[in-house]
Design a protein around this motif. Structure first.
Motif, PDB file in Angstrom:
ATOM      1  N   THR A 189       0.837  -1.197   0.000  1.00  0.00           N
ATOM      2  CA  THR A 189       0.000   0.000   0.000  1.00  0.00           C
ATOM      3  C   THR A 189       0.872   1.246   0.000  1.00  0.00           C
ATOM      4  OG1 THR A 189      -1.735  -1.151   1.219  1.00  0.00           O
ATOM      5  CG2 THR A 189      -1.805   1.254   1.222  1.00  0.00           C
ATOM      6  N   TRP A 190       0.600   2.138  -0.946  1.00  0.00           N
ATOM      7  CA  TRP A 190       1.308   3.408  -1.053  1.00  0.00           C
ATOM      8  C   TRP A 190       0.307   4.549  -1.159  1.00  0.00           C
ATOM      9  CZ3 TRP A 190       6.393   4.466  -0.483  1.00  0.00           C
ATOM     10  CH2 TRP A 190       7.299   3.388  -0.530  1.00  0.00           C
ATOM     11  N   GLU A 191       0.645   5.655  -0.535  1.00  0.00           N
ATOM     12  CA  GLU A 191      -0.173   6.871  -0.636  1.00  0.00           C
ATOM     13  C   GLU A 191       0.757   8.063  -0.821  1.00  0.00           C
ATOM     14  OE1 GLU A 191      -3.609   9.367   1.848  1.00  0.00           O
ATOM     15  OE2 GLU A 191      -2.650   7.598   2.736  1.00  0.00           O
ATOM     16  N   ALA A 220      -2.581  16.927  -6.349  1.00  0.00           N
ATOM     17  CA  ALA A 220      -2.752  15.581  -6.886  1.00  0.00           C
ATOM     18  C   ALA A 220      -2.443  14.586  -5.778  1.00  0.00           C
ATOM     19  CB  ALA A 220      -1.833  15.342  -8.080  1.00  0.00           C
ATOM     20  N   SER A 221      -3.214  13.516  -5.721  1.00  0.00           N
ATOM     21  CA  SER A 221      -2.993  12.491  -4.706  1.00  0.00           C
ATOM     22  C   SER A 221      -3.304  11.124  -5.307  1.00  0.00           C
ATOM     23  CB  SER A 221      -3.858  12.734  -3.468  1.00  0.00           C
ATOM     24  OG  SER A 221      -5.233  12.667  -3.802  1.00  0.00           O
ATOM     25  N   ARG A 222      -2.676  10.102  -4.742  1.00  0.00           N
ATOM     26  CA  ARG A 222      -2.876   8.742  -5.225  1.00  0.00           C
ATOM     27  C   ARG A 222      -2.723   7.775  -4.067  1.00  0.00           C
ATOM     28  NH1 ARG A 222      -0.172   4.172  -6.761  1.00  0.00           N
ATOM     29  NH2 ARG A 222      -1.021   3.022  -8.549  1.00  0.00           N
ATOM     30  N   ILE A 223      -3.569   6.761  -4.047  1.00  0.00           N
ATOM     31  CA  ILE A 223      -3.449   5.670  -3.106  1.00  0.00           C
ATOM     32  C   ILE A 223      -3.641   4.372  -3.869  1.00  0.00           C
ATOM     33  CG2 ILE A 223      -5.895   5.782  -2.444  1.00  0.00           C
ATOM     34  CD1 ILE A 223      -5.035   4.801   0.342  1.00  0.00           C
ATOM     35  N   GLY A 224      -2.845   3.384  -3.554  1.00  0.00           N
ATOM     36  CA  GLY A 224      -2.935   2.103  -4.232  1.00  0.00           C
ATOM     37  C   GLY A 224      -2.520   0.978  -3.303  1.00  0.00           C
ATOM     38  N   THR A 225      -3.180  -0.152  -3.436  1.00  0.00           N
ATOM     39  CA  THR A 225      -2.841  -1.320  -2.638  1.00  0.00           C
ATOM     40  C   THR A 225      -3.076  -2.584  -3.455  1.00  0.00           C
ATOM     41  OG1 THR A 225      -3.305  -2.547  -0.594  1.00  0.00           O
ATOM     42  CG2 THR A 225      -5.156  -1.401  -1.630  1.00  0.00           C
ATOM     43  N   GLU A 226      -2.241  -3.565  -3.247  1.00  0.00           N
ATOM     44  CA  GLU A 226      -2.413  -4.846  -3.919  1.00  0.00           C
ATOM     45  C   GLU A 226      -3.468  -5.710  -3.239  1.00  0.00           C
ATOM     46  OE1 GLU A 226      -1.097  -5.828  -6.800  1.00  0.00           O
ATOM     47  OE2 GLU A 226      -0.307  -3.789  -6.914  1.00  0.00           O
ATOM     48  N   GLY A 227      -3.867  -5.338  -2.031  1.00  0.00           N
ATOM     49  CA  GLY A 227      -4.892  -6.092  -1.326  1.00  0.00           C
ATOM     50  C   GLY A 227      -4.358  -7.358  -0.686  1.00  0.00           C
ATOM     51  N   ARG A 228      -5.229  -7.995   0.041  1.00  0.00           N
ATOM     52  CA  ARG A 228      -4.837  -9.181   0.795  1.00  0.00           C
ATOM     53  C   ARG A 228      -4.931 -10.462  -0.028  1.00  0.00           C
ATOM     54  NH1 ARG A 228      -7.512 -10.829   6.661  1.00  0.00           N
ATOM     55  NH2 ARG A 228      -6.150 -12.615   7.104  1.00  0.00           N
ATOM     56  N   PHE A 229      -5.832 -10.479  -1.025  1.00  0.00           N
ATOM     57  CA  PHE A 229      -6.079 -11.693  -1.792  1.00  0.00           C
ATOM     58  C   PHE A 229      -5.722 -11.474  -3.257  1.00  0.00           C
ATOM     59  CE2 PHE A 229      -9.293 -11.384   1.597  1.00  0.00           C
ATOM     60  CZ  PHE A 229      -8.907 -12.475   2.367  1.00  0.00           C
TER      61      PHE A 229
END
Length: 198
Positions: free
Chosen positions: A44-46, A64-73
């Motif tokens: 997870t990055w923000e 500008a902003s961004r959030i991303g995560t690969e998730g748990r599954f």
């Protein structure tokens, strides 16, 4: 705004209204710059950046902003990017204008495990009901112009005009499990909705 107060904005606002209050620089203020970054579990990055300031007769803001995560599954990631630009113009004490543009793009994967419920079809032990590549993407754009006019001290007139557009894409591409899951099928649904407010 919640409840009956939102009715001032029309029938589409019966459930409430979100009022965007950007942190715009004041006329004559110096330029300021901010940047932030955070990291968490599941990749997870923000990140966010913002610049604001003022000119002799107005102010500005760009962020500008961004959030991303690969998730748990598997197939459980989420991404969101937001960009905002605001310009203020103060021509006279009796006339002000604000121009705003914002774009909000988000994408989330659908890690479904309910496909085989209430069906006679059951998968072998080496297969799974979870989707491998299904996702939904939304792109929201809003552009608006707001004027504050005070022709006489006891009268204030605030006309507004705005355009809102939402593009939604839902896509389920063919994957290696589709042949073993007859109740799943690849599909694509792309829709666009536009609203005007005066």
């Amino acid at each position: 705004l919640r409840g009956p107060q939102s009715n001032l904005y029309g029938s589409d606002a019966a459930a409430g209204v979100v009022n965007i209050l950007p942190d715009v620089g004041r006329p004559g203020s110096a330029a300021e710059f901010e940047a932030h970054a955070r990291h968490g579990s599941f990749s997870t990055w923000e990140e966010s950046v913002k610049v604001r300031g003022g000119t002799e007769r107005g102010g500005y803001l760009a962020s500008a902003s961004r959030i991303g995560t690969e998730g748990r599954f598997e197939n459980d990631s989420y991404y969101r990017t937001v960009g905002t630009v605001v310009l203020d113009l103060v021509s006279t004490p009796q006339a002000k204008a604000r121009l705003l543009y914002q774009v909000n793009q988000n994408r989330f994967d659908n890690a479904s495990d309910t496909g085989a419920v209430n069906t006679d079809i059951r998968l072998d032990d080496n297969f799974t009901d979870k989707e491998l590549n299904t996702f939904q993407r939304n792109i929201d754009q809003i552009a608006g112009l707001r004027l504050e006019l005070r022709p006489v001290p006891w009268l204030e007139y605030i006309p507004r005009i705005s355009v809102f557009e939402r593009e939604t894409l839902f896509q389920d591409k063919t994957d290696i499990l589709d042949a073993a899951r007859p109740f799943f099928a690849p599909n694509r649904n792309d829709t666009t909705k536009t609203r005007y407010l005066v």
